[in-house]
Design an enzyme around this catalytic site. Structure first.
Site, PDB file in Angstrom:
ATOM      1  N   ASN A   1       0.933   4.285   1.024  1.00 57.46           N
ATOM      2  CA  ASN A   1       1.139   5.152   2.182  1.00 57.46           C
ATOM      3  C   ASN A   1       1.675   4.409   3.402  1.00 57.46           C
ATOM      4  OD1 ASN A   1      -1.221   3.814   2.705  1.00 57.46           O
ATOM      5  ND2 ASN A   1      -2.356   5.589   3.413  1.00 57.46           N
ATOM      6  N   CYS A   2       1.981   3.130   3.276  1.00 57.14           N
ATOM      7  CA  CYS A   2       2.537   2.326   4.360  1.00 57.14           C
ATOM      8  C   CYS A   2       4.021   2.683   4.535  1.00 57.14           C
ATOM      9  CB  CYS A   2       2.381   0.848   4.034  1.00 57.14           C
ATOM     10  SG  CYS A   2       3.227  -0.263   5.171  1.00 57.14           S
ATOM     11  N   ASP A   3       4.426   3.002   5.765  1.00 52.84           N
ATOM     12  CA  ASP A   3       5.819   3.394   6.014  1.00 52.84           C
ATOM     13  C   ASP A   3       6.810   2.302   5.640  1.00 52.84           C
ATOM     14  OD1 ASP A   3       5.117   5.923   6.890  1.00 52.84           O
ATOM     15  OD2 ASP A   3       5.086   5.352   9.007  1.00 52.84           O
TER      16      ASP A   3
ATOM     17  N   ILE B   1       0.872  -1.168   0.000  1.00 49.60           N
ATOM     18  CA  ILE B   1       0.000   0.000   0.000  1.00 49.60           C
ATOM     19  C   ILE B   1       0.914   1.224   0.000  1.00 49.60           C
ATOM     20  CG2 ILE B   1      -1.763   1.234   1.319  1.00 49.60           C
ATOM     21  CD1 ILE B   1      -2.620  -1.531   2.424  1.00 49.60           C
TER      22      ILE B   1
ATOM     23  N   LYS C   1       7.182   2.273   1.914  1.00 52.62           N
ATOM     24  CA  LYS C   1       7.978   3.430   1.482  1.00 52.62           C
ATOM     25  C   LYS C   1       9.465   3.168   1.692  1.00 52.62           C
ATOM     26  CE  LYS C   1       4.481   6.946   2.493  1.00 52.62           C
ATOM     27  NZ  LYS C   1       4.142   8.075   3.371  1.00 52.62           N
TER      28      LYS C   1
END
Length: 105
Positions: free
Chosen positions: A9-11, A7, A14
């Site tokens: 926006n998942c840290d 996903i 990223k």
């Protein structure tokens, strides 16, 4: 080619994307994994490693869904709720699969 599944926006996703350089990215929200992919990933890393029990999606499941989880039930839940898949799932292009970020020693 390396493929990162997750996903955006998942840290953890990223961090993996930044560390891996050139790769293909697949957003679980736009293109959920198939049952066959989940089976293959579970065969490679184990369904227990693939199921994210710490996230809000798992905590929000009915108690009956959380009780007595085995491989078949876990895969069915992950198919219905892709957010239950621990992220990132990284395929190295030669059949290798890893899940999550490596833990610091």
């Amino acid at each position: 080619m390396i493929t990162v599944h997750g996903i955006p926006n998942c840290d953890s996703v990223k961090k993996a994307r930044a560390a891996l350089g050139e790769h293909r990215f697949r957003d679980f929200k736009k293109e959920p994994p198939t049952a066959g992919e989940l089976e293959r990933w579970a065969d490679a890393v184990g369904w227990e490693a693939l199921l994210n029990r710490r996230g809000t999606t798992f905590r929000g499941l009915a108690e009956s869904d959380k009780a007595g989880i085995d491989r078949a039930k876990a895969l069915a839940l992950m198919l219905a709720h892709p957010s239950l898949i621990k992220r990132p799932v990284v395929e190295d292009g030669s059949g290798g699969v890893t899940v999550g970020l490596p833990q610091k020693p």
